[in-house]
Design a protein around this motif. Structure first.
Motif, PDB file in Angstrom:
ATOM      1  N   VAL A  51       4.168  -6.465  -5.091  1.00  0.00           N
ATOM      2  CA  VAL A  51       2.983  -6.326  -5.933  1.00  0.00           C
ATOM      3  C   VAL A  51       2.375  -4.945  -5.693  1.00  0.00           C
ATOM      4  O   VAL A  51       2.061  -4.584  -4.557  1.00  0.00           O
ATOM      5  CB  VAL A  51       1.936  -7.417  -5.633  1.00  0.00           C
ATOM      6  N   VAL A  52       2.251  -4.182  -6.762  1.00  0.00           N
ATOM      7  CA  VAL A  52       1.583  -2.877  -6.700  1.00  0.00           C
ATOM      8  C   VAL A  52       0.401  -2.975  -7.655  1.00  0.00           C
ATOM      9  O   VAL A  52       0.587  -3.150  -8.866  1.00  0.00           O
ATOM     10  CB  VAL A  52       2.535  -1.737  -7.098  1.00  0.00           C
ATOM     11  N   ALA A  53      -0.790  -2.919  -7.099  1.00  0.00           N
ATOM     12  CA  ALA A  53      -1.981  -3.206  -7.890  1.00  0.00           C
ATOM     13  C   ALA A  53      -2.211  -2.171  -9.000  1.00  0.00           C
ATOM     14  O   ALA A  53      -2.492  -2.533 -10.145  1.00  0.00           O
ATOM     15  CB  ALA A  53      -3.208  -3.282  -6.976  1.00  0.00           C
ATOM     16  N   CYS A  54      -2.087  -0.907  -8.660  1.00  0.00           N
ATOM     17  CA  CYS A  54      -2.359   0.145  -9.655  1.00  0.00           C
ATOM     18  C   CYS A  54      -1.065   0.565 -10.358  1.00  0.00           C
ATOM     19  O   CYS A  54      -0.042  -0.102 -10.243  1.00  0.00           O
ATOM     20  CB  CYS A  54      -3.054   1.330  -8.987  1.00  0.00           C
TER      21      CYS A  54
ATOM     22  N   VAL B  35       4.775   1.531   0.577  1.00  0.00           N
ATOM     23  CA  VAL B  35       5.760   1.322  -0.490  1.00  0.00           C
ATOM     24  C   VAL B  35       6.534   2.611  -0.790  1.00  0.00           C
ATOM     25  O   VAL B  35       7.698   2.585  -1.174  1.00  0.00           O
ATOM     26  CB  VAL B  35       5.050   0.770  -1.756  1.00  0.00           C
ATOM     27  N   HIS B  36       5.882   3.747  -0.573  1.00  0.00           N
ATOM     28  CA  HIS B  36       6.494   5.037  -0.878  1.00  0.00           C
ATOM     29  C   HIS B  36       7.210   5.672   0.311  1.00  0.00           C
ATOM     30  O   HIS B  36       7.996   6.593   0.143  1.00  0.00           O
ATOM     31  CB  HIS B  36       5.433   6.048  -1.348  1.00  0.00           C
TER      32      HIS B  36
ATOM     33  N   ARG C 131       5.538   9.232  -6.756  1.00  0.00           N
ATOM     34  CA  ARG C 131       5.217   7.969  -6.092  1.00  0.00           C
ATOM     35  C   ARG C 131       6.194   6.865  -6.499  1.00  0.00           C
ATOM     36  O   ARG C 131       5.821   5.875  -7.112  1.00  0.00           O
ATOM     37  CB  ARG C 131       3.795   7.544  -6.421  1.00  0.00           C
TER      38      ARG C 131
ATOM     39  N   GLY D 116       0.826  -1.211   0.000  1.00  0.00           N
ATOM     40  CA  GLY D 116       0.000   0.000   0.000  1.00  0.00           C
ATOM     41  C   GLY D 116       0.856   1.256   0.000  1.00  0.00           C
ATOM     42  O   GLY D 116       1.924   1.306  -0.620  1.00  0.00           O
ATOM     43  N   GLU D 117       0.416   2.232   0.745  1.00  0.00           N
ATOM     44  CA  GLU D 117       1.117   3.526   0.771  1.00  0.00           C
ATOM     45  C   GLU D 117       2.532   3.404   1.320  1.00  0.00           C
ATOM     46  O   GLU D 117       3.424   4.179   0.959  1.00  0.00           O
ATOM     47  CB  GLU D 117       0.283   4.522   1.592  1.00  0.00           C
TER      48      GLU D 117
ATOM     49  N   PRO E 198       1.203   3.477  -9.997  1.00  0.00           N
ATOM     50  CA  PRO E 198       1.436   4.684  -9.201  1.00  0.00           C
ATOM     51  C   PRO E 198       1.982   5.863  -9.994  1.00  0.00           C
ATOM     52  O   PRO E 198       1.692   7.015  -9.670  1.00  0.00           O
ATOM     53  CB  PRO E 198       2.451   4.231  -8.146  1.00  0.00           C
TER      54      PRO E 198
HETATM   55  O1  LIG Z   1      -1.962   2.604  -1.249  1.00  0.00           O
HETATM   56  C1  LIG Z   1      -1.654   2.533  -2.425  1.00  0.00           C
HETATM   57  C2  LIG Z   1      -2.018   1.365  -3.223  1.00  0.00           C
HETATM   58  C3  LIG Z   1      -0.838   0.832  -4.029  1.00  0.00           C
HETATM   59  O2  LIG Z   1       0.113   0.272  -3.134  1.00  0.00           O
HETATM   60  C4  LIG Z   1      -1.312  -0.304  -4.979  1.00  0.00           C
HETATM   61  O3  LIG Z   1      -0.965  -1.467  -4.729  1.00  0.00           O
HETATM   62  O4  LIG Z   1      -1.999  -0.003  -5.948  1.00  0.00           O
HETATM   63  C5  LIG Z   1      -0.191   1.954  -4.818  1.00  0.00           C
HETATM   64  C6  LIG Z   1       0.242   3.099  -3.923  1.00  0.00           C
HETATM   65  O5  LIG Z   1       0.721   4.168  -4.734  1.00  0.00           O
HETATM   66  C7  LIG Z   1      -0.921   3.627  -3.108  1.00  0.00           C
HETATM   67  O6  LIG Z   1      -0.424   4.581  -2.182  1.00  0.00           O
END
Ligand SMILES: O=C1C[C@@](O)(C(=O)O)C[C@@H](O)[C@@H]1O
Length: 114
Positions: free
Chosen positions: A71-74, A51-52, A83, A48-49, A76
Motif C-alpha cells: 500500500v502506497v498512500a500517495c 519502499v524506494h 521514486r 514509507g520511504e 510517488p
Molecule cells: O514515505 C513515503 C510515503 C509513501 O510510502 C506513501 O505511502 O505515500 C510514498 C513514498 O514515496 C514516501 O517516501
C-alpha cells in the motif's frame, strides 16, 4: 482514521485478526516479516520511504509464502519519477494513491483472494 484502525476494522469485518506492526526503523519491519508464521494469511505493507530504498525489506518479502499487498498512500510518481518501488516486484498486488483508504482496499482484496 488511522491506518491501524482501517486495518483492524476491515480485518474484523472479514473475520480476520489484524496484527499491526509499526516501526520507526526498517529493521523492525523486516523482523516482523521474517517472524510471520504459518498462521499469517497475508501481509499488508505500507513501507514509507523504505519502499524506494530497502533491498533487505524486498528480500524479506520475497521469502514470504502468503500474499503481500503493498500500500502506497500517495502517488510517488507525482513526487518524482525516481521514486520507483523495490517492493512491487515481490508483491502480489499494489494499491497506489488511495490514501489511507488503501489499507481497507488491501484487506478487502486479501479477503476476496485467500
Ligand atoms: O514515505 C513515503 C510515503 C509513501 O510510502 C506513501 O505511502 O505515500 C510514498 C513514498 O514515496 C514516501 O517516501
Amino acid at each position: 482514521m488511522t491506518a491501524r484502525a482501517y486495518l483492524g476494522f476491515s480485518a474484523a469485518a472479514h473475520g480476520f485478526t489484524a496484527h499491526c506492526v509499526q516501526s520507526a526503523d526498517e529493521a523492525g519491519i523486516i523482523h516482523a516479516v521474517l517472524n510471520a508464521d504459518a498462521s499469517v494469511r497475508g501481509i499488508v505493507i505500507g513501507a514509507g520511504e523504505a519502499v524506494h530504498s530497502s533491498v533487505a525489506l524486498r528480500d524479506a518479502l520475497a521469502g514470504v509464502r502468503s500474499p503481500v499487498i503493498e500500500v502506497v498512500a500517495c502517488r510517488p510518481n507525482q513526487l518524482g519519477e525516481f521514486r520507483s518501488s523495490l517492493l512491487s516486484s515481490v508483491s502480489t498486488a499494489v494499491i497506489i494513491g488511495a490514501g489511507i483508504h488503501g489499507f481497507k482496499l488491501a484487506i478487502d482484496h486479501l479477503a476476496a483472494t485467500v
